[in-house]
Design an enzyme around this catalytic site. Structure first.
Site, mmCIF file in Angstrom:
data_model
loop_
_atom_site.group_PDB
_atom_site.id
_atom_site.type_symbol
_atom_site.label_atom_id
_atom_site.label_comp_id
_atom_site.label_asym_id
_atom_site.label_seq_id
_atom_site.Cartn_x
_atom_site.Cartn_y
_atom_site.Cartn_z
ATOM 1 N N ASN A 10 66.658 26.951 51.198
ATOM 2 C CA ASN A 10 66.655 26.545 49.790
ATOM 3 C C ASN A 10 66.002 25.169 49.727
ATOM 4 O O ASN A 10 66.612 24.171 50.103
ATOM 5 C CB ASN A 10 68.108 26.492 49.275
ATOM 6 C CG ASN A 10 68.204 25.917 47.872
ATOM 7 O OD1 ASN A 10 67.197 25.787 47.177
ATOM 8 N ND2 ASN A 10 69.417 25.581 47.447
ATOM 9 N N LYS A 12 65.256 23.481 47.198
ATOM 10 C CA LYS A 12 65.710 22.704 46.026
ATOM 11 C C LYS A 12 64.515 22.035 45.337
ATOM 12 O O LYS A 12 63.418 22.571 45.350
ATOM 13 C CB LYS A 12 66.772 21.679 46.425
ATOM 14 C CG LYS A 12 67.933 22.280 47.207
ATOM 15 C CD LYS A 12 69.101 21.348 47.255
ATOM 16 C CE LYS A 12 70.121 21.853 48.249
ATOM 17 N NZ LYS A 12 71.432 21.336 48.017
ATOM 18 N N HIS A 94 73.948 28.993 42.250
ATOM 19 C CA HIS A 94 74.144 27.879 43.178
ATOM 20 C C HIS A 94 75.082 26.872 42.519
ATOM 21 O O HIS A 94 75.043 26.691 41.296
ATOM 22 C CB HIS A 94 72.788 27.237 43.499
ATOM 23 C CG HIS A 94 72.869 26.258 44.629
ATOM 24 N ND1 HIS A 94 73.342 24.982 44.451
ATOM 25 C CD2 HIS A 94 72.561 26.377 45.949
ATOM 26 C CE1 HIS A 94 73.313 24.353 45.627
ATOM 27 N NE2 HIS A 94 72.839 25.177 46.550
ATOM 28 N N GLU A 96 74.957 23.818 42.255
ATOM 29 C CA GLU A 96 74.259 22.793 41.455
ATOM 30 C C GLU A 96 73.897 23.346 40.077
ATOM 31 O O GLU A 96 73.912 22.625 39.083
ATOM 32 C CB GLU A 96 73.018 22.295 42.221
ATOM 33 C CG GLU A 96 73.435 21.425 43.406
ATOM 34 C CD GLU A 96 72.494 21.441 44.598
ATOM 35 O OE1 GLU A 96 71.332 21.857 44.444
ATOM 36 O OE2 GLU A 96 72.940 21.035 45.687
ATOM 37 N N GLU A 166 79.389 29.134 49.861
ATOM 38 C CA GLU A 166 78.952 27.746 49.987
ATOM 39 C C GLU A 166 80.028 26.815 49.441
ATOM 40 O O GLU A 166 80.047 26.526 48.220
ATOM 41 C CB GLU A 166 77.665 27.519 49.204
ATOM 42 C CG GLU A 166 76.477 28.295 49.716
ATOM 43 C CD GLU A 166 75.172 27.543 49.461
ATOM 44 O OE1 GLU A 166 74.430 27.336 50.418
ATOM 45 O OE2 GLU A 166 74.927 27.149 48.310
ATOM 46 N N GLY A 172 75.106 19.527 51.479
ATOM 47 C CA GLY A 172 74.393 18.257 51.541
ATOM 48 C C GLY A 172 75.213 17.087 52.051
ATOM 49 O O GLY A 172 74.794 15.939 51.925
ATOM 50 N N SER A 208 75.587 22.486 54.903
ATOM 51 C CA SER A 208 75.328 21.647 56.076
ATOM 52 C C SER A 208 75.083 22.437 57.360
ATOM 53 O O SER A 208 75.502 22.033 58.442
ATOM 54 C CB SER A 208 76.465 20.630 56.256
ATOM 55 O OG SER A 208 76.468 19.735 55.155
#
Ligand code: PEP
Length: 247
Positions: A10, A12, A94, A96, A166, A172, A208
């Site tokens: 991904n 991003k 996702h 985010e 996730e 991250g 991660s």
């Protein structure tokens, strides 16, 4: 024989035409066909990914899709548009997108259905936040997020979709979930998929994942692959993760 692990990058909101060209060339040169690899790139770079990766063993896709097919939806990109650029997969829901753009479970479910109807594999993300985890709500959150999708999509879609666990606190942060956490949540999600008639849907872990922990994470029961953010921006490291999936 077990199915090949599925490793999805991904990217991003990263990249430029120049940067991507080097990364895509390195991926193409270094990939082998015994692991299923894909990169999900920003929309403007889909044509570049298509051109660079066509004929290779690496697939490409997007990071979001509209729930709508066409119409007055400024800024949206439909699933049919993604197929015009040869996308085989799209990340949906996702964390985010859920937290920054207000995507709720129902929206995620509609996007999954839109992608699947166009023949694109939806990679549906589920995962708890740190505060939900601290309140002991992990199981409740991930099963609710997955159930919202399972009730809305066809049996065919359920069989072909991919689910990525996730944990939001692991994305991250450099701090992946523990083996025990991953084993527990993946077992739970597998049971839920089985009950819904989707026992074979692939279950990825994301959060991660790096070259240094990929082998451990990918060897956990019910982990069929990984969704990789930061480490997918480094071609060498992404290929090392693919190598770990092979071992
Ligand atoms: C992600 O964004 O889906 C992700 C897993 O990111 P990272 O690997 O950087 O934690």
């Amino acid at each position: 024989m077990a199915a090949a692990k599925y490793i999805v990058g991904n990217w991003k909101l990263h990249g430029s035409v120049q940067e991507n060209a080097a990364r895509l060339a390195a991926l193409k040169a270094g990939c082998r066909s015994d692991v299923a690899l894909a990169v999900c790139v920003p929309f403007p770079y889909l044509a570049q990914a298509q051109q660079a990766l066509q004929g290779s063993a690496i697939a490409w896709g997007a990071q979001n899709v509209s729930e709508h097919a066409k119409g007055a939806f400024t800024g949206e990109v439909s699933a049919a548009m993604l197929t015009d650029f040869g996308c085989s997969c799209v990340i949906v829901g996702h964390s985010e997108r859920r937290s920054l753009y207000g995507e709720d479970d129902a929206t995620v479910a509609r996007k999954v259905q839109a992608a699947a109807a166009a023949g694109i594999t939806p990679i549906v993300c589920v995962g708890e936040t740190l505060s939900e985890r601290e309140r002991g709500e992990t199981a409740q959150v991930v099963t609710r997020q997955l159930a919202a999708v399972l009730v809305h999509v066809s049996t065919e879609t359920k069989r072909h979709m991919v689910v990525a666990y996730e944990p939001v606190w692991a994305i991250g942060t450099g701090l992946a979930a523990s083996e025990e956490d991953v084993r527990e949540v993946h077992a739970l999600l597998r049971e839920q998929l089985e009950r819904a008639g989707a026992a074979n849907a692939r279950l990825l872990y994301g959060g991660s994942v790096k070259a240094s922990n990929a082998k451990t994470l990918l060897n956990i029961a019910n982990v069929d692959g990984a969704l990789v953010g930061g480490a997918s921006l480094n071609a060498e490291e992404f290929l090392e993760i693919a190598q770990a999936a092979r071992a």
